[in-house]
Design an enzyme around this catalytic site. Structure first.
Site, short mmCIF file in Angstrom:
data_model
loop_
_atom_site.label_atom_id
_atom_site.label_comp_id
_atom_site.label_asym_id
_atom_site.label_seq_id
_atom_site.Cartn_x
_atom_site.Cartn_y
_atom_site.Cartn_z
N SER A 168 51.33 34.32 -55.93
CA SER A 168 50.97 35.28 -54.89
C SER A 168 51.46 34.76 -53.54
O SER A 168 51.48 33.54 -53.30
CB SER A 168 49.45 35.46 -54.86
OG SER A 168 49.04 36.10 -53.67
N ARG B 14 81.06 73.37 -75.45
CA ARG B 14 81.11 72.32 -74.43
C ARG B 14 80.13 72.72 -73.35
O ARG B 14 80.23 73.81 -72.78
CB ARG B 14 82.53 72.18 -73.85
CG ARG B 14 83.58 71.66 -74.82
CD ARG B 14 83.50 70.16 -75.05
NE ARG B 14 83.70 69.39 -73.84
CZ ARG B 14 84.89 69.18 -73.26
NH1 ARG B 14 85.98 69.71 -73.76
NH2 ARG B 14 84.99 68.46 -72.17
#
Length: 471
Positions: free
Chosen positions: A281, A320
């Site tokens: 921390s 497509r």
């Protein structure tokens, strides 16, 4: 100088290591993709040369081209104009190849043929890496069971103390889904390792009458299978890959969450491997954050979003698709990168996981025997009936809570013959048999590490060979 202009945390020089690995980034990143575009173009020319469709000199000339030979700025400009990168790539190949050979590059193919096949090659390579690391994760789990599996601990239901289990049972519950994921991988691999070559609408009209022969030969040269039909607008196999990655990450996320819960100060049953600076921390010196487990939880949530995109991409129009195909650019590679990063993190965390059997025993005693209420109830049920026994035990629990007297003491006072019913190790049911079934299967899988698994060195060597074939 800031070394990166990445918008994604995956590509960030600072944050990237919290999500994936350099190895997967090399496979799935832009350079790896461009190299595979070139590889597909070269092997397509080689397959066509076998049928006298293009000169034999085209393929060797294409193999000599590397991503370093490309003008990336110009390729980006042409991609912005065309919407896809292959137009600009083919233009550059036409200029790079000597003696006019560039005119034969990309003969009869369409953009999606090259891009899809290149993605498949990336996927196959990434799956090899992830499979390897999954096997190493299994090895770490097997080792945890061997070393600490017999420790009796609290089994929790909705985060409340419920019944006793062993730590080995919890490890086996972590392990079983990974075995199934390896089975799923073996099943899906043949479905995804498939070449794409169909021309404009999948009919291969531009290569007729040799189109199917070219497709089969291209597949052979790339180590892929040839499809029965072009798959430009049917994307289920790539969806399956992303879904698999999301499932793997979800299973690892469950492991990460269990480790986070077990590493709470109040429980202190588990803790991640420690190293100087790991999980510290910025303000609280006493803290060691479970950063590896956090990566597993984060990966589960990220890959779920990638699956949503992949499913959208599968709803494609006609032969497509319009627009949706490009959603895969944001889902397939990221899903594999994040999943693979999580698998590697899991292997590392589990290999060094600290298991505190004394803390597990202390937590078993925390409710002074109330964890064993069901055990006592089931001993009384044949005599009193299940509901009446349940009501009596509920009364004993309330009395223990109100008086502060041990539940075990109250049970012994009611009937001394019930003393063994409040012993956690005596109420494990079929934990041992279930654990053994899973961990024996995992041990059998571990032989894959020696017998069939590609280790890191062999994968790197294969990548070098592959890159050599692209030159």
């Amino acid at each position: 100088m800031i070394p990166s202009t990445a918008l994604s945390a995956l590509d960030s020089a600072v944050l990237g290591g919290l999500h994936t690995t350099d190895e997967l980034r090399a496979i799935l990143g832009e350079r790896g993709l461009l190299a595979r575009y070139l590889q597909v173009e070269a092997e397509l020319a080689a397959a066509q040369a076998d049928l006298d469709m293009v000169p034999a000199e085209v393929a060797p000339a294409l193999r000599a081209v590397t991503p370093d030979d490309l003008d990336i700025a110009r390729l980006a400009s042409r991609t912005n104009a065309a919407g896809y990168p292959i137009v600009g790539l083919v233009e550059q190949l036409a200029a790079i190849l000597p003696d006019g050979l560039g005119q034969y590059a990309h003969w009869g193919a369409t953009t999606q043929d090259i891009m899809d096949t290149a993605v498949v090659l990336q996927v196959v390579a990434a799956l090899d890496v992830i499979e390897r690391d999954l096997l190493h994760t299994l090895a770490a789990l097997t080792s945890l069971d061997t070393q600490h599996g017999g420790a009796v601990m609290v089994g929790r239901s909705q985060l409340q103390q419920a019944l006793p289990i062993t730590f080995g049972y919890r490890v086996a519950c972590w392990t079983a889904p990974l075995l199934r994921h390896l089975d799923r991988l073996a099943e899906l691999r043949p479905r995804v390792a498939v070449v794409q070559l169909g021309g404009a609408v999948g009919s291969l009209a531009s290569m007729a009458p040799h189109g199917l022969d070219v497709r089969r030969e291209l597949a052979r040269r790339l180590g892929l299978a040839a499809p029965s039909i072009s798959w430009h607008a049917t994307r289920d196999c790539l969806v399956e890959v992303v879904a698999w990655a999301a499932q793997v990450a979800a299973s690892l996320g469950k492991i990460g969450l269990d480790i986070v819960v077990g590493s709470q100060t109040e429980l202190a049953e588990l803790s991640e491997p420690s190293a100087p600076g790991r999980g510290v921390s910025s303000t609280m010196p006493q803290k060691r954050n479970p950063i590896g487990s956090q990566q597993l939880i984060r990966a589960a949530r990220l890959t779920r979003t990638y699956l949503d995109l992949a499913l959208d991409g599968a709803v494609a129009d006609c032969e497509r698709a319009t627009a949706v195909w490009s959603l895969e650019w944001h889902s397939v590679a990221p899903a594999l990168a994040v999943c693979g990063g999580a698998v590697r993190a899991a292997a590392d965390v589990l290999a060094g996981l600290h298991v505190d059997a004394a803390a597990m025993a202390a937590n078993l005693d925390r409710t002074h025997g109330m964890l064993m209420a069901e055990s006592v109830m089931m001993r009384l049920a044949p005599e009193l009936g299940r509901q009446a026994a349940h009501d009596q035990l509920e009364t004993l629990v309330t009395a223990s809570l109100e008086s502060g007297e041990s539940f075990a003491t109250l049970v012994a006072r009611r009937d001394p013959k019930l003393a063994d019913a409040v012993t956690p190790a005596a109420y494990l049911g079929h934990v041992k048999e279930q654990t053994a079934a899973v961990m024996e299967a995992a041990a059998r899988r571990r032989t894959d590490i020696d017998a069939g698994q590609r280790d890191m060195t062999s994968i790197a060597a294969a990548e070098l060979v592959s890159r050599g074939s692209m030159r």
